[in-house]
Design an enzyme around this catalytic site. Structure first.
Site, PDB file in Angstrom:
ATOM      1  N   LYS A   1      36.447  39.116  33.406  1.00  0.00           N
ATOM      2  CA  LYS A   1      35.773  38.113  34.234  1.00  0.00           C
ATOM      3  C   LYS A   1      34.810  38.790  35.189  1.00  0.00           C
ATOM      4  O   LYS A   1      33.665  38.362  35.370  1.00  0.00           O
ATOM      5  CB  LYS A   1      36.801  37.289  35.012  1.00  0.00           C
TER       6      LYS A   1
ATOM      7  N   THR B   1      37.935  31.661  31.214  1.00  0.00           N
ATOM      8  CA  THR B   1      39.357  31.336  31.169  1.00  0.00           C
ATOM      9  C   THR B   1      40.134  32.412  30.425  1.00  0.00           C
ATOM     10  O   THR B   1      39.592  33.087  29.542  1.00  0.00           O
ATOM     11  CB  THR B   1      39.598  29.974  30.488  1.00  0.00           C
ATOM     12  N   GLY B   2      41.382  32.553  30.782  1.00  0.00           N
ATOM     13  CA  GLY B   2      42.274  33.450  30.074  1.00  0.00           C
ATOM     14  C   GLY B   2      42.946  32.764  28.904  1.00  0.00           C
ATOM     15  O   GLY B   2      43.670  33.401  28.146  1.00  0.00           O
TER      16      GLY B   2
ATOM     17  N   ASP C   1      41.019  35.358  39.252  1.00  0.00           N
ATOM     18  CA  ASP C   1      39.636  35.046  39.591  1.00  0.00           C
ATOM     19  C   ASP C   1      39.115  35.895  40.746  1.00  0.00           C
ATOM     20  O   ASP C   1      37.905  35.923  40.991  1.00  0.00           O
ATOM     21  CB  ASP C   1      39.500  33.566  39.980  1.00  0.00           C
TER      22      ASP C   1
ATOM     23  N   ASP D   1      36.268  28.642  36.626  1.00  0.00           N
ATOM     24  CA  ASP D   1      37.540  28.959  35.994  1.00  0.00           C
ATOM     25  C   ASP D   1      38.092  27.646  35.445  1.00  0.00           C
ATOM     26  O   ASP D   1      37.876  26.581  36.042  1.00  0.00           O
ATOM     27  CB  ASP D   1      38.518  29.543  37.016  1.00  0.00           C
ATOM     28  N   LYS D   2      38.777  27.703  34.307  1.00  0.00           N
ATOM     29  CA  LYS D   2      39.277  26.457  33.717  1.00  0.00           C
ATOM     30  C   LYS D   2      40.531  25.942  34.411  1.00  0.00           C
ATOM     31  O   LYS D   2      40.537  24.870  34.994  1.00  0.00           O
ATOM     32  CB  LYS D   2      39.573  26.656  32.222  1.00  0.00           C
ATOM     33  N   THR D   3      41.585  26.767  34.364  1.00  0.00           N
ATOM     34  CA  THR D   3      42.889  26.314  34.827  1.00  0.00           C
ATOM     35  C   THR D   3      42.923  26.127  36.336  1.00  0.00           C
ATOM     36  O   THR D   3      42.665  27.053  37.094  1.00  0.00           O
ATOM     37  CB  THR D   3      43.981  27.311  34.404  1.00  0.00           C
TER      38      THR D   3
END
Length: 690
Positions: A554, A526-527, A577, A376-378
């Site tokens: 996801k 990522t969103g 997530d 996940d990015k954030t």
């Protein structure tokens, strides 16, 4: 041992304003997750200690043990019944989980460790009981007690190591407040339980409060922190007519919204269902010990039958009984029962010291096979906090623009404001700002050294009929990267601009590179907008990117990779997530993340350092090697001991006596325990280790 449990006695941020919320959300009590592996661990712990106490006198009053050790315990009338009486209690009380589990495995026609243990202790009990009444001369009471106690210890260690908490759904529910402010017919707010809300109700959401139900804004505008649900790192501006999601937080202003979905129809409930489905469909592959035990069960049974037939054909009925009983008893070595639990217990302890919490030992076992790691990015590859990543000055120099912007933002609590102030203070003291004012949807302004200075996005420029210089390529680059661009306007003249982006963790590059060096594919979910995602991926040399992804997407992305034959590990920290963490072959949660992400994962990283994923892989591989070595020793012992116990060398004058077999069984346990201790040599946190 992955046996069945036996029965027992659950617009890209145009502007921003001041933020006077105190944060947080309504507190809930602690999680009420219980049952499952925790109950089994407690059961096996209780059985182990009670049976250990009962086993001591059984061993001491065994004639065989007395002869070996040359000891003479206190004698008293009837002491010859100490071993039979206590041994019988141990068999039925301590052995009950194995007997019940063995019966279940037999009914399911899936023999494993439970059936193998049940076979061994039943034969040992029967032979010992018959000996007590003078039928045989095979005294196995001490061996029966020791076998049950050691197997209880092994299962206790296993259940404790598994420790899979079942609080993911409860953690999701905690995102909702307990109460909501519903507007009555007179327009005044009334506090009601969220369960009392109905479709069409109008509710008031104050700054810092969580949205109690999905709805549409009918009055007001505010910025909402949706990172817990959508993964979007920046607060999102919402105005009348926009949809808001239950569990998100209004950061700067009050809004009134009409309830459009409640209960099971909310987006949050949809995430709950995804987590539930993913957990239910998670594969529970048989562990190595169970596969070895199934094979040994058939080998032991076949060897026992053949032994009885051969010795009876040779005309020696007594030898047939003695040999057959010996074969069946030693078919379940102590070493096999401890081979996996000891490694699990040690590996989880080693991991814990390195800040890695192994909640599901199958997750650790599968980590060595992972082919794709999805980050996940954030909050995972990035810090989840905005930082000033670019400054351009149209008038003056960069530092002057920074200090001017920081001075205006100093009285704001907005996340972007905090980032600007932090960066401004790093270049020097800030000038004093007065008459601070927040302009909803446009930005903020204040007087600095007698001049009116405003900071805001494109909406601020449109309101004042201003345009940035067209030849400044930095602003175009920032926009393409998806950065939030804020302009600094002094006396209606644009003097500069700032770019703010979610900051990439310094360790992320090394983590991605290390995984790729191991031959593992790295991807990012990522969103966030595609431009933001591509910019981060480019910085980290990640080729596969899934952007603007909703929670269910996801989950579906993980499932699609798995259907394509990939073994997938998912690393994340947000509520969005959770479904993917639960669906993945291995879910790894950043420990500083949300409770639901932590509860949905099999492995939790206490730190926010993504390089710990590499440590998990190294530990998984080392643990697996030790499991295989221990199983090879435990099962290999049987390969040699069973034929000898059956009497294949009797023609040469060599037979394995029951007592000798029991001693060898104990020695194999010591060797397995010592080999497991070598796992402590694994060094985690050494980033240069291979």
């Amino acid at each position: 041992m992955n046996h069945e449990h036996p029965p027992e006695p659950a617009d890209a941020h145009d502007a921003h304003g001041d933020h006077d919320a105190h944060g947080g959300h309504d507190a809930h009590g602690g999680h009420d997750a219980h049952g499952g592996h925790g109950d089994h661990a407690a059961m096996f712990r209780r059985l182990f200690w009670i049976d250990l106490i009962l086993a001591v006198p059984v061993v001491l009053y065994s004639e065989m043990v007395q002869e070996w050790l040359g000891i003479s315990p206190p004698s008293f009338p009837g002491d010859e019944y100490v071993a039979p009486v206590l041994g019988t209690v141990i068999f039925f009380y301590g052995g009950w989980p194995f007997l019940a589990g063995g019966v279940q495995e037999a009914r399911d026609r899936q023999p494993g460790m439970m059936l193998l243990i049940a076979l061994a202790i039943t034969v040992a009990f029967g032979a010992s009981l018959a000996t007590t009444f003078g039928v045989f001369d095979l005294e196995f009471w001490w061996e029966l007690a020791a076998l049950i106690v050691i197997m209880l210890l092994g299962h206790w260690l296993e259940m404790r190591a598994v420790g899979q908490a079942e609080g993911a759904l409860a953690a999701l529910a905690e995102l909702l407040p307990d109460e909501a402010e519903r507007l009555g017919a007179d327009g005044n707010p009334q506090t009601v339980p969220i369960g009392a809300l109905r479709l069409g109700d109008i509710v008031l959401v104050r700054p810092g409060s969580r949205v109690p139900a999905d709805g549409t804004i009918v009055d007001g505008s505010a910025e909402f922190d949706e990172s817990m649900v959508t993964g979007e790192s920046r607060p999102v501006g919402k105005r009348a007519g926009d949809q808001v999601v239950a569990g998100t937080v209004a950061t700067d202003s009050s809004v009134r919204l009409e309830v459009t979905a409640i209960g099971d129809d909310t987006a949050l409930a949809g995430i709950q269902r995804l987590v539930q489905e993913a957990q239910a469909s998670k594969s529970r592959a048989q562990a190595l010990a169970d596969r070895a035990a199934a094979l040994l069960f058939y080998v032991a049974l076949a060897a026992g039958v053949m032994t009885a037939i051969v010795w009876n054909l040779l005309g020696d009925a007594d030898a047939a009984v003695t040999r057959t009983v010996t074969v069946l008893v030693i078919a379940c070595p102590h070493a096999l029962g401890l081979a996996i639990p000891l490694v699990i217990s040690l590996s989880t302890a080693i991991a814990a010291r390195a800040g890695i919490l192994v909640k599901d030992r199958l997750a650790l076992e599968r980590m060595r096979e992972v082919q794709t790691v999805l980050f996940d990015k954030t909050g995972t590859l990035t810090t989840g906090r905005h930082a000033v990543t670019g400054v351009v000055a149209f008038k003056g120099d960069h530092d002057d623009v920074l200090r001017l912007a920081a001075a205006v933002e100093a009285d704001s609590e907005h996340p972007l404001a905090r980032a600007i102030v932090a960066r401004g203070r790093s270049v020097g003291p800030l000038p004093r700002a007065e008459s601070f004012r927040s302009m909803a949807g446009r930005g903020v302004q204040a007087e600095v050294d007698g001049e009116l200075v405003a900071v805001g996005g494109p909406s601020l420029l449109r309101e004042r009929d201003l345009s940035p210089p067209s030849d400044v390529h930095e602003i175009t680059d920032w926009a393409e990267r998806g950065a939030a661009v804020l302009y600094v306007v002094r006396n209606d003249v644009i003097v500069g601009a700032l770019a703010l982006e979610d900051e990439i963790r310094a360790e992320s590059r090394e983590a991605v590179r290390a995984l790729q060096d191991l031959g593992i594919e790295v991807a990012m979910l990522t969103g966030d907008a595609r431009s933001v995602a591509d910019a981060v991926a480019s910085e980290l040399a990640i080729e596969q990117v899934f952007a603007e992804v909703l929670p269910r997407d996801k989950d579906a992305a993980v499932g699609e990779l798995q259907r394509n034959g990939r073994v997938v590990a998912m690393v994340g920290d947000g509520v969005n997530d959770a479904p993917a963490l639960a669906r993945a072959d291995v879910g790894l949660a950043i420990g500083a993340g949300t409770d639901v992400a932590v509860e949905s994962a099999g492995v939790v990283l206490a730190s926010d350092d993504p390089r710990a994923v590499v440590d998990v892989i190294r530990l998984s591989r080392a643990s697996y090697r030790k499991m295989v070595e221990n199983l090879a020793w435990g099962a290999g012992y049987n390969v040699l001991a069973i034929p000898l116990a059956a009497g294949v060398l009797a023609w040469a004058g060599f037979t394995l006596a029951p007592a000798a077999g029991a001693v060898l069984m104990s020695l194999s346990t010591i060797i397995v325990a010592a080999n497991a201790q070598l796992l402590r040599r694994v060094r985690l946190g050494d980033r240069d280790a291979s």
